[in-house]
Motif scaffolding. Structure first.
Motif, PDB file in Angstrom:
ATOM      1  N   GLN A 268      41.234  49.465  35.178  1.00 47.61           N
ATOM      2  CA  GLN A 268      41.292  49.226  36.624  1.00 47.61           C
ATOM      3  C   GLN A 268      40.649  47.879  36.958  1.00 47.61           C
ATOM      4  OE1 GLN A 268      38.317  51.085  38.923  1.00 47.61           O
ATOM      5  NE2 GLN A 268      39.604  51.340  40.726  1.00 47.61           N
TER       6      GLN A 268
ATOM      7  N   SER B 229      47.917  46.182  44.841  1.00 43.82           N
ATOM      8  CA  SER B 229      46.890  46.768  45.718  1.00 43.82           C
ATOM      9  C   SER B 229      47.387  48.066  46.370  1.00 43.82           C
ATOM     10  CB  SER B 229      46.462  45.769  46.793  1.00 43.82           C
ATOM     11  OG  SER B 229      47.506  45.602  47.721  1.00 43.82           O
TER      12      SER B 229
ATOM     13  N   LEU C  67      42.447  46.399  40.400  1.00 47.98           N
ATOM     14  CA  LEU C  67      42.946  47.441  41.305  1.00 47.98           C
ATOM     15  C   LEU C  67      41.783  48.055  42.076  1.00 47.98           C
ATOM     16  CD1 LEU C  67      45.381  49.379  38.903  1.00 47.98           C
ATOM     17  CD2 LEU C  67      45.902  47.429  40.394  1.00 47.98           C
TER      18      LEU C  67
END
Ligand code: ACO
Length: 314
Positions: free
Chosen positions: A98, A74, A103
Protein backbone atom coordinates in the motif's frame (compact mmCIF):
# COMPACT_ATOMS: atom_id res chain seq x y z
CA UNK A 1 -25.25 5.49 7.48
CA UNK A 2 -27.17 2.40 6.28
CA UNK A 3 -25.78 -0.64 4.47
CA UNK A 4 -25.78 -0.27 0.66
CA UNK A 5 -27.80 -2.48 -1.67
CA UNK A 6 -26.02 -5.73 -2.63
CA UNK A 7 -24.05 -5.31 -5.82
CA UNK A 8 -22.08 -7.33 -8.35
CA UNK A 9 -18.49 -6.76 -9.38
CA UNK A 10 -16.40 -7.11 -12.49
CA UNK A 11 -12.76 -7.72 -13.11
CA UNK A 12 -11.23 -4.63 -14.74
CA UNK A 13 -7.62 -5.66 -15.37
CA UNK A 14 -4.73 -7.92 -14.43
CA UNK A 15 -1.02 -7.38 -13.88
CA UNK A 16 1.88 -9.75 -13.27
CA UNK A 17 5.47 -9.77 -12.14
CA UNK A 18 8.14 -12.47 -12.27
CA UNK A 19 11.77 -12.22 -11.11
CA UNK A 20 14.38 -11.94 -13.87
CA UNK A 21 16.51 -14.74 -12.45
CA UNK A 22 15.72 -18.03 -14.25
CA UNK A 23 16.66 -21.30 -12.53
CA UNK A 24 16.59 -24.28 -14.88
CA UNK A 25 16.17 -27.95 -14.00
CA UNK A 26 19.81 -28.44 -14.99
CA UNK A 27 20.81 -25.76 -12.47
CA UNK A 28 19.01 -27.75 -9.75
CA UNK A 29 20.60 -31.01 -10.94
CA UNK A 30 23.99 -29.48 -10.11
CA UNK A 31 22.89 -29.18 -6.46
CA UNK A 32 20.62 -32.17 -5.78
CA UNK A 33 20.32 -35.70 -7.17
CA UNK A 34 17.78 -35.11 -9.95
CA UNK A 35 17.55 -34.68 -13.72
CA UNK A 36 15.79 -32.33 -16.12
CA UNK A 37 13.82 -35.25 -17.58
CA UNK A 38 12.62 -36.52 -14.16
CA UNK A 39 11.32 -33.06 -13.20
CA UNK A 40 9.57 -32.54 -16.55
CA UNK A 41 8.03 -36.05 -16.53
CA UNK A 42 6.81 -35.90 -12.93
CA UNK A 43 5.77 -32.20 -12.71
CA UNK A 44 5.80 -30.48 -16.14
CA UNK A 45 8.22 -27.83 -14.81
CA UNK A 46 11.12 -26.84 -17.09
CA UNK A 47 12.30 -23.72 -15.31
CA UNK A 48 11.22 -21.27 -12.61
CA UNK A 49 11.86 -17.64 -11.60
CA UNK A 50 13.52 -16.89 -8.27
CA UNK A 51 14.25 -13.62 -6.46
CA UNK A 52 12.98 -10.34 -5.03
CA UNK A 53 10.63 -9.78 -2.13
CA UNK A 54 6.94 -10.54 -1.82
CA UNK A 55 6.10 -6.83 -1.44
CA UNK A 56 8.32 -5.90 -4.41
CA UNK A 57 6.75 -8.44 -6.77
CA UNK A 58 3.26 -7.57 -5.49
CA UNK A 59 3.93 -3.86 -6.04
CA UNK A 60 5.10 -4.40 -9.63
CA UNK A 61 2.13 -6.63 -10.51
CA UNK A 62 -0.28 -4.15 -8.88
CA UNK A 63 1.22 -1.18 -10.76
CA UNK A 64 0.66 -3.00 -14.04
CA UNK A 65 -2.93 -3.94 -13.13
CA UNK A 66 -3.75 -0.34 -12.07
CA UNK A 67 -2.14 1.06 -15.23
CA UNK A 68 -4.07 -1.35 -17.46
CA UNK A 69 -7.37 -0.52 -15.70
CA UNK A 70 -6.95 3.21 -16.29
CA UNK A 71 -8.46 3.97 -12.87
CA UNK A 72 -7.26 6.64 -10.46
CA UNK A 73 -5.40 4.64 -7.75
CA UNK A 74 -6.79 6.95 -5.07
CA UNK A 75 -10.23 5.40 -5.74
CA UNK A 76 -9.09 1.96 -4.50
CA UNK A 77 -10.88 1.14 -1.23
CA UNK A 78 -9.05 -2.04 -0.20
CA UNK A 79 -5.93 -4.07 -0.93
CA UNK A 80 -6.12 -7.82 -0.25
CA UNK A 81 -2.75 -9.54 -0.54
CA UNK A 82 -2.88 -13.34 -0.64
CA UNK A 83 0.46 -14.73 0.43
CA UNK A 84 1.97 -17.60 2.35
CA UNK A 85 5.44 -16.01 2.29
CA UNK A 86 5.04 -12.49 3.76
CA UNK A 87 8.12 -10.28 4.03
CA UNK A 88 7.73 -9.93 7.79
CA UNK A 89 5.70 -11.61 10.52
CA UNK A 90 4.40 -8.14 11.44
CA UNK A 91 3.08 -6.00 9.80
CA UNK A 92 1.05 -7.42 6.93
CA UNK A 93 2.96 -7.25 3.64
CA UNK A 94 -0.17 -5.61 2.21
CA UNK A 95 0.70 -2.49 4.23
CA UNK A 96 4.15 -2.32 2.59
CA UNK A 97 2.56 -2.68 -0.86
CA UNK A 98 0.00 0.00 0.00
CA UNK A 99 2.80 2.40 0.95
CA UNK A 100 4.81 1.52 -2.19
CA UNK A 101 1.78 2.29 -4.36
CA UNK A 102 0.86 5.46 -2.46
CA UNK A 103 -2.68 4.19 -1.76
CA UNK A 104 -4.90 5.37 1.06
CA UNK A 105 -7.15 2.37 1.63
CA UNK A 106 -7.65 -0.66 3.83
CA UNK A 107 -4.94 -3.31 3.48
CA UNK A 108 -4.64 -6.87 4.74
CA UNK A 109 -2.86 -10.16 4.11
CA UNK A 110 -4.80 -13.36 3.54
CA UNK A 111 -3.16 -16.78 3.92
CA UNK A 112 -4.99 -19.67 2.28
CA UNK A 113 -1.79 -21.05 0.71
CA UNK A 114 -2.14 -21.74 -3.01
CA UNK A 115 -5.91 -21.14 -2.92
CA UNK A 116 -5.21 -17.62 -1.65
CA UNK A 117 -5.89 -15.58 -4.77
CA UNK A 118 -9.27 -17.25 -5.37
CA UNK A 119 -10.16 -16.78 -1.66
CA UNK A 120 -9.15 -13.12 -2.08
CA UNK A 121 -11.25 -12.64 -5.18
CA UNK A 122 -14.31 -14.07 -3.42
CA UNK A 123 -13.65 -11.96 -0.31
CA UNK A 124 -13.39 -8.87 -2.55
CA UNK A 125 -16.87 -9.59 -3.91
CA UNK A 126 -18.12 -9.70 -0.32
CA UNK A 127 -16.57 -6.31 0.49
CA UNK A 128 -18.06 -4.86 -2.70
CA UNK A 129 -21.45 -6.15 -1.64
CA UNK A 130 -20.95 -4.20 1.59
CA UNK A 131 -20.27 -0.97 -0.27
CA UNK A 132 -16.63 -0.86 -1.43
CA UNK A 133 -16.19 0.33 -5.01
CA UNK A 134 -12.74 -0.78 -6.10
CA UNK A 135 -10.50 -3.49 -4.68
CA UNK A 136 -7.01 -4.61 -5.58
CA UNK A 137 -6.58 -8.38 -5.12
CA UNK A 138 -2.99 -9.62 -5.27
CA UNK A 139 -1.36 -13.05 -5.03
CA UNK A 140 2.38 -12.79 -4.40
CA UNK A 141 5.04 -15.18 -3.15
CA UNK A 142 8.74 -15.62 -2.57
CA UNK A 143 8.59 -19.33 -1.77
CA UNK A 144 12.31 -19.54 -2.58
CA UNK A 145 12.94 -18.02 0.88
CA UNK A 146 11.21 -20.93 2.63
CA UNK A 147 12.40 -23.70 0.29
CA UNK A 148 15.08 -26.19 1.37
CA UNK A 149 17.38 -26.10 -1.66
CA UNK A 150 18.96 -29.39 -0.58
CA UNK A 151 15.64 -31.29 -0.58
CA UNK A 152 15.05 -32.64 -4.09
CA UNK A 153 11.41 -33.50 -3.39
CA UNK A 154 10.44 -29.84 -2.82
CA UNK A 155 13.11 -27.58 -4.37
CA UNK A 156 12.11 -28.65 -7.88
CA UNK A 157 8.58 -27.32 -7.35
CA UNK A 158 8.51 -23.93 -5.64
CA UNK A 159 9.22 -20.48 -7.05
CA UNK A 160 8.46 -16.76 -6.88
CA UNK A 161 6.05 -14.40 -8.65
CA UNK A 162 2.99 -12.19 -8.36
CA UNK A 163 -0.32 -11.46 -10.06
CA UNK A 164 -2.85 -8.71 -9.32
CA UNK A 165 -6.40 -7.84 -10.33
CA UNK A 166 -8.51 -4.69 -10.06
CA UNK A 167 -12.15 -5.49 -9.18
CA UNK A 168 -14.88 -2.87 -9.52
CA UNK A 169 -18.46 -2.56 -8.30
CA UNK A 170 -20.98 -2.73 -11.13
CA UNK A 171 -24.68 -1.92 -11.38
CA UNK A 172 -25.37 -5.16 -13.23
CA UNK A 173 -25.08 -8.74 -12.05
CA UNK A 174 -21.29 -8.91 -12.19
CA UNK A 175 -18.88 -11.61 -13.30
CA UNK A 176 -19.06 -14.05 -10.40
CA UNK A 177 -21.60 -16.79 -11.05
CA UNK A 178 -20.47 -19.44 -8.60
CA UNK A 179 -17.89 -19.83 -5.85
CA UNK A 180 -16.66 -22.22 -3.21
CA UNK A 181 -14.07 -22.24 -0.43
CA UNK A 182 -13.01 -25.15 1.78
CA UNK A 183 -10.27 -26.31 4.12
CA UNK A 184 -9.39 -29.66 5.66
CA UNK A 185 -7.22 -28.92 8.68
CA UNK A 186 -6.83 -32.63 9.38
CA UNK A 187 -4.31 -32.62 6.51
CA UNK A 188 -2.28 -29.66 7.81
CA UNK A 189 0.84 -31.80 8.28
CA UNK A 190 1.02 -32.73 4.58
CA UNK A 191 2.63 -29.35 3.86
CA UNK A 192 3.87 -26.96 6.49
CA UNK A 193 6.62 -24.53 7.39
CA UNK A 194 7.47 -23.59 10.98
CA UNK A 195 8.52 -20.00 11.80
CA UNK A 196 12.12 -19.62 10.54
CA UNK A 197 11.91 -23.12 9.02
CA UNK A 198 11.60 -24.49 5.48
CA UNK A 199 8.70 -26.18 3.68
CA UNK A 200 8.18 -29.85 4.55
CA UNK A 201 5.88 -31.83 2.27
CA UNK A 202 4.31 -35.26 1.82
CA UNK A 203 4.07 -35.08 -1.96
CA UNK A 204 2.05 -38.24 -2.57
CA UNK A 205 -0.65 -37.37 0.01
CA UNK A 206 -1.00 -33.86 -1.40
CA UNK A 207 -1.22 -35.21 -4.94
CA UNK A 208 -4.13 -37.52 -4.14
CA UNK A 209 -6.05 -34.99 -2.07
CA UNK A 210 -5.42 -32.13 -4.50
CA UNK A 211 -7.04 -33.99 -7.38
CA UNK A 212 -10.14 -34.72 -5.27
CA UNK A 213 -10.29 -31.23 -3.75
CA UNK A 214 -10.10 -29.52 -7.15
CA UNK A 215 -12.86 -31.70 -8.54
CA UNK A 216 -15.08 -31.19 -5.49
CA UNK A 217 -14.60 -27.44 -5.40
CA UNK A 218 -15.15 -27.01 -9.14
CA UNK A 219 -18.38 -29.03 -8.98
CA UNK A 220 -19.70 -26.86 -6.12
CA UNK A 221 -19.03 -23.65 -8.08
CA UNK A 222 -20.50 -25.09 -11.26
CA UNK A 223 -23.66 -26.11 -9.43
CA UNK A 224 -24.05 -22.61 -7.96
CA UNK A 225 -23.56 -21.15 -11.43
CA UNK A 226 -26.11 -23.61 -12.84
CA UNK A 227 -23.51 -24.86 -15.32
CA UNK A 228 -21.98 -28.23 -16.20
CA UNK A 229 -18.32 -28.98 -17.00
CA UNK A 230 -19.29 -28.90 -20.71
CA UNK A 231 -20.18 -25.20 -20.36
CA UNK A 232 -16.67 -24.24 -19.25
CA UNK A 233 -14.59 -22.50 -21.93
CA UNK A 234 -11.38 -22.10 -19.94
CA UNK A 235 -9.99 -23.62 -16.74
CA UNK A 236 -7.38 -21.61 -14.84
CA UNK A 237 -6.02 -24.07 -12.28
CA UNK A 238 -3.42 -23.67 -9.55
CA UNK A 239 -0.10 -24.64 -11.13
CA UNK A 240 1.39 -27.23 -8.77
CA UNK A 241 1.95 -30.20 -11.03
CA UNK A 242 0.75 -30.72 -14.60
CA UNK A 243 -0.27 -34.29 -13.68
CA UNK A 244 -2.59 -32.99 -10.90
CA UNK A 245 -4.29 -30.70 -13.43
CA UNK A 246 -4.56 -33.51 -16.00
CA UNK A 247 -6.09 -35.89 -13.44
CA UNK A 248 -8.56 -33.26 -12.17
CA UNK A 249 -9.65 -32.36 -15.71
CA UNK A 250 -10.14 -36.02 -16.50
CA UNK A 251 -12.37 -36.51 -13.43
CA UNK A 252 -14.37 -33.38 -14.33
CA UNK A 253 -14.65 -34.42 -17.98
CA UNK A 254 -13.04 -31.17 -19.18
CA UNK A 255 -10.43 -31.55 -21.95
CA UNK A 256 -6.92 -30.60 -20.76
CA UNK A 257 -6.67 -28.35 -23.85
CA UNK A 258 -9.12 -26.00 -22.12
CA UNK A 259 -6.62 -25.19 -19.35
CA UNK A 260 -4.23 -22.25 -19.16
CA UNK A 261 -0.83 -23.54 -18.07
CA UNK A 262 2.29 -21.58 -17.11
CA UNK A 263 3.91 -24.15 -14.83
CA UNK A 264 6.57 -25.13 -17.39
CA UNK A 265 8.23 -21.71 -16.99
CA UNK A 266 7.02 -20.51 -13.55
CA UNK A 267 6.98 -23.59 -11.29
CA UNK A 268 4.59 -23.48 -8.34
CA UNK A 269 4.16 -19.85 -7.27
CA UNK A 270 1.32 -20.62 -4.82
CA UNK A 271 -1.04 -17.61 -4.50
CA UNK A 272 0.41 -16.03 -7.63
CA UNK A 273 -0.21 -19.00 -9.90
CA UNK A 274 -3.90 -18.45 -10.76
CA UNK A 275 -3.57 -14.74 -11.71
CA UNK A 276 -0.37 -15.54 -13.65
CA UNK A 277 -2.18 -18.25 -15.64
CA UNK A 278 -5.27 -16.06 -16.12
CA UNK A 279 -3.16 -13.22 -17.48
CA UNK A 280 -1.31 -15.68 -19.71
CA UNK A 281 -4.62 -16.80 -21.25
CA UNK A 282 -5.61 -13.16 -21.83
CA UNK A 283 -2.29 -12.34 -23.49
CA UNK A 284 -2.80 -15.35 -25.77
CA UNK A 285 -6.32 -14.10 -26.67
CA UNK A 286 -7.85 -17.28 -25.32
CA UNK A 287 -10.78 -15.58 -23.52
CA UNK A 288 -13.75 -13.97 -25.28
CA UNK A 289 -16.70 -12.00 -23.95
CA UNK A 290 -19.30 -14.21 -22.21
CA UNK A 291 -16.91 -17.17 -21.87
CA UNK A 292 -17.34 -19.21 -18.70
CA UNK A 293 -13.98 -19.23 -16.91
CA UNK A 294 -13.34 -21.59 -14.00
CA UNK A 295 -10.62 -20.59 -11.52
CA UNK A 296 -9.68 -23.43 -9.17
CA UNK A 297 -6.96 -23.79 -6.58
CA UNK A 298 -5.85 -26.00 -3.71
CA UNK A 299 -3.04 -25.71 -1.24
CA UNK A 300 -1.58 -26.30 2.18
CA UNK A 301 -4.17 -26.46 4.89
CA UNK A 302 -5.50 -28.27 2.89
CA UNK A 303 -7.48 -25.44 1.39
CA UNK A 304 -9.34 -25.35 -1.88
CA UNK A 305 -11.30 -22.63 -3.67
CA UNK A 306 -12.96 -22.08 -7.00
CA UNK A 307 -14.89 -19.39 -8.85
CA UNK A 308 -16.86 -19.36 -12.09
CA UNK A 309 -16.67 -16.02 -13.92
CA UNK A 310 -18.75 -14.97 -16.92
CA UNK A 311 -16.07 -13.02 -18.79
CA UNK A 312 -17.10 -9.38 -19.25
CA UNK A 313 -14.82 -8.67 -22.18
CA UNK A 314 -11.93 -6.71 -20.61
N1 ACO B 1 14.48 -36.24 -8.80
C1 ACO B 1 14.62 -37.58 -8.94
N2 ACO B 1 13.98 -38.46 -8.15
C2 ACO B 1 13.17 -37.95 -7.20
C3 ACO B 1 12.99 -36.58 -6.99
C4 ACO B 1 13.69 -35.70 -7.84
N3 ACO B 1 13.58 -34.36 -7.75
N4 ACO B 1 12.13 -36.39 -5.98
C5 ACO B 1 11.76 -37.61 -5.56
N5 ACO B 1 12.40 -38.56 -6.28
C6 ACO B 1 12.33 -39.99 -6.17
C7 ACO B 1 11.81 -40.45 -4.82
O1 ACO B 1 12.84 -40.49 -3.87
C8 ACO B 1 11.27 -41.82 -5.15
O2 ACO B 1 12.34 -42.73 -5.19
P1 ACO B 1 12.15 -44.19 -4.58
O3 ACO B 1 11.07 -44.84 -5.39
O4 ACO B 1 13.51 -44.80 -4.76
O5 ACO B 1 11.76 -43.98 -3.15
C9 ACO B 1 10.74 -41.68 -6.58
O6 ACO B 1 11.39 -40.49 -7.12
C10 ACO B 1 9.26 -41.49 -6.68
O7 ACO B 1 8.90 -40.52 -5.73
P2 ACO B 1 7.44 -40.03 -5.56
O8 ACO B 1 7.35 -39.05 -4.43
O9 ACO B 1 6.52 -41.21 -5.55
O10 ACO B 1 7.22 -39.26 -6.94
P3 ACO B 1 5.92 -38.65 -7.48
O11 ACO B 1 5.63 -39.16 -8.82
O12 ACO B 1 4.81 -38.65 -6.45
O13 ACO B 1 6.31 -37.11 -7.67
C11 ACO B 1 6.04 -35.01 -6.61
C12 ACO B 1 6.73 -36.35 -6.55
C13 ACO B 1 6.42 -34.32 -7.88
C14 ACO B 1 6.49 -34.19 -5.39
C15 ACO B 1 4.48 -35.24 -6.57
O14 ACO B 1 4.15 -36.09 -5.50
C16 ACO B 1 3.72 -33.96 -6.40
O15 ACO B 1 3.75 -33.06 -7.22
N6 ACO B 1 2.93 -33.85 -5.30
C17 ACO B 1 2.13 -32.66 -5.06
C18 ACO B 1 2.99 -31.58 -4.50
C19 ACO B 1 2.30 -30.26 -4.46
O16 ACO B 1 1.45 -29.98 -5.27
N7 ACO B 1 2.71 -29.42 -3.51
C20 ACO B 1 2.22 -28.10 -3.43
C21 ACO B 1 0.89 -28.00 -2.80
S1 ACO B 1 0.23 -26.47 -3.06
C22 ACO B 1 0.80 -25.33 -1.90
O17 ACO B 1 0.13 -25.01 -0.97
C23 ACO B 1 2.15 -24.71 -2.06
Amino acid sequence: MSLPQPSGARLLSLGTSLPDNVVTNDDLAERVDTTHDWIVDRTGIQERRIGGTTSGLATDASRQAIERSGIDPSTIDLLILATTSPDRRVPATASTVQENLGLSCGAMDLNAACSGFVYGLIAAHGFINLGHRRILVVGAETLSRITNWDDRSTCILFADGAGAAVIERTDGEGDLKGWHVASNGALEDTLFCEFDGKLIMSGGAIFKNAVLAMERSALHSLEMADLTPDDIDLVVPHQANVRIVEASCKRLGIPFEKTSMTIHRTGNTSSASVPLALDHALQENRISKDDNVLLVGFGAGMTSASAVLKWNGV
